[in-house]
Motif scaffolding. Structure first.
Motif, mmCIF file in Angstrom:
data_model
loop_
_atom_site.group_PDB
_atom_site.id
_atom_site.type_symbol
_atom_site.label_atom_id
_atom_site.label_comp_id
_atom_site.label_asym_id
_atom_site.label_seq_id
_atom_site.Cartn_x
_atom_site.Cartn_y
_atom_site.Cartn_z
ATOM 1 N N VAL A 141 0.856 -1.182 0.000
ATOM 2 C CA VAL A 141 0.000 0.000 0.000
ATOM 3 C C VAL A 141 0.891 1.229 0.000
ATOM 4 O O VAL A 141 2.045 1.168 0.426
ATOM 5 N N GLY A 142 0.364 2.341 -0.504
ATOM 6 C CA GLY A 142 1.107 3.593 -0.474
ATOM 7 C C GLY A 142 0.833 4.366 0.801
ATOM 8 O O GLY A 142 -0.204 4.196 1.446
ATOM 9 N N SER A 143 1.766 5.247 1.153
ATOM 10 C CA SER A 143 1.584 6.023 2.385
ATOM 11 C C SER A 143 0.572 7.147 2.223
ATOM 12 O O SER A 143 0.134 7.730 3.211
ATOM 13 N N VAL A 144 0.190 7.473 0.963
ATOM 14 C CA VAL A 144 -0.833 8.489 0.725
ATOM 15 C C VAL A 144 -2.053 7.827 0.087
ATOM 16 O O VAL A 144 -2.693 8.367 -0.809
ATOM 17 N N ASP A 145 -2.385 6.653 0.576
ATOM 18 C CA ASP A 145 -3.526 5.869 0.105
ATOM 19 C C ASP A 145 -4.595 5.879 1.179
ATOM 20 O O ASP A 145 -4.312 5.692 2.371
ATOM 21 N N THR A 146 -5.841 6.093 0.771
ATOM 22 C CA THR A 146 -6.973 6.040 1.698
ATOM 23 C C THR A 146 -6.976 4.750 2.510
ATOM 24 O O THR A 146 -7.382 4.736 3.682
ATOM 25 N N ARG A 182 -4.386 3.012 3.536
ATOM 26 C CA ARG A 182 -3.112 2.754 4.210
ATOM 27 C C ARG A 182 -3.284 2.122 5.594
ATOM 28 O O ARG A 182 -2.731 1.048 5.880
ATOM 29 N N ASP A 183 -4.037 2.764 6.465
ATOM 30 C CA ASP A 183 -4.079 2.333 7.859
ATOM 31 C C ASP A 183 -4.782 0.992 8.026
ATOM 32 O O ASP A 183 -4.368 0.163 8.845
ATOM 33 N N GLU A 184 -5.825 0.751 7.243
ATOM 34 C CA GLU A 184 -6.515 -0.536 7.376
ATOM 35 C C GLU A 184 -5.647 -1.674 6.851
ATOM 36 O O GLU A 184 -5.675 -2.789 7.388
ATOM 37 N N ALA A 185 -4.840 -1.397 5.809
ATOM 38 C CA ALA A 185 -3.932 -2.422 5.295
ATOM 39 C C ALA A 185 -2.843 -2.735 6.312
ATOM 40 O O ALA A 185 -2.515 -3.911 6.559
#
Length: 337
Positions: free
Chosen positions: A271-276, A278-281
């Motif tokens: 996942v990317g760090s600026v991906d919606t 991110r935190d759930e992944a």
């Protein structure tokens, strides 16, 4: 309420990391081509998904003749229509190969069996794998549990017909990106809980896992980047309706809600760090590890949703090349295991 804006429900917009300098010009360009998702833009977005994004060349799924392309109608869930699957297999060579079962992305509302499947085309062309890509029913016309049950039905058919497909039934991995990553995770949970089939690996690419909008990253993008909080709210509400965010959502629809992650196959998550997402992944990867599952996790600094799937638009960026190489290495190990 699929048309509600996330800003109406979550007025705060948390700080986000900056985009990678090489990728930073792309989100505004993408926004010009792909409008924000809504009931008014859904059909146009679906048409673009089928026809291709302007500027991106269509993919030859035959890989110049190295790959045999076939489509079949297979039994769907009980009482539901048949499911269409796309089958990509090597044109030459004998024996059983690993199987890749693919669930496409598209926010639960867009896409078909061909969407994103080219990611796995090299493994078929090289004779390493057979790919089966499922066309599940889309929301909002077909809300939960239609999409996840279609995905499971296609997986079950693949396992039951592994020999005919040239697939080693002991080496079937499941993979998906975005909504397809969430559906892959949910299908793996269903396969575990229903006792079949046994999966060897799961590859979850920027997966859509959580409908609750409780994380920092789920709210940090508002009308910027790709798949911001407004698109995400539309997709989840289309799938779940008024149940979205409430107590009556199945973990198969939103795998972040699963209480027990033990017994799942070895997993790759990126996942990317600026991906919606991110935190759930990141949270899902951590919980899988706590449950005793082997996990390879990559978070790519400055990367937005889908950054590595834009062909010539994004492949020039060093972070895109690095992410593709890391995932390729995991998949090749999985196929040869």
């Amino acid at each position: 309420m699929p048309d509600s804006a996330a800003g109406d429900i979550y007025p705060d917009t948390p700080t986000r990391p900056p985009f990678d300098p090489e990728l930073a010009p792309l989100p505004p360009m993408i926004r010009e081509v792909i409008p924000p998702l809504s009931a008014e833009t859904l059909e146009a977005t679906r048409a673009m998904s089928s026809d291709g994004i302007p500027g991106l060349e269509p993919v030859d799924l035959t890989a110049g003749g190295a790959v045999r392309v076939e489509e079949r109608q297979v039994p769907g869930p009980e009482g539901a229509p048949d499911v269409t699957v796309l089958i990509l297999s090597p044109s030459e060579g004998e024996g059983l190969r690993a199987g890749i079962y693919f669930t496409h992305g598209g926010g639960m509302v867009v896409g078909d069996r061909r969407t994103g499947v080219d990611l796995f085309l090299p493994y078929v062309a090289e004779g390493l794998a057979v790919v089966v890509s499922v066309e599940y029913r889309l929301a909002p016309e077909h809300p939960d549990p239609a999409p996840i049950e279609d995905c499971y039905a296609g997986l079950l058919w693949t396992a039951q017909n592994a020999g005919e497909l040239g697939v080693d039934p002991e080496r079937i991995l499941i993979a998906g990106a975005s909504a397809g990553g969430g559906l892959a995770a949910g299908t793996a949970l269903l396969a575990r809980d229903r006792g079949r089939p046994q999966l060897s690996h799961q590859v979850l690419i920027c997966p859509m896992l959580d409908d609750r909008f409780e994380t920092h990253s789920s709210r940090m993008l508002d009308q910027e980047g790709c798949w911001d909080r407004n698109d995400n709210l539309y997709g989840w509400t289309a799938l779940l309706g008024e149940r979205r965010g409430g107590p009556d959502v199945s973990p198969y629809a939103a795998p972040a809600r699963a209480e027990d992650l033990a017994g799942l196959p070895r997993t790759c998550i990126d996942v990317g760090s600026v991906d919606t997402f991110r935190d759930e992944a990141l949270a899902y990867a951590g919980r899988l590890s706590e449950a005793g599952v082997l996990v390879d996790l990559h978070m790519w600094g400055g990367a937005f949703h889908g950054f590595d799937a834009l062909g010539s638009w994004g492949s020039f960026a060093a972070v895109s090349r690095a992410s593709v190489a890391a995932r390729d290495e995991f998949i090749r190990r999985a196929l040869e295991a």
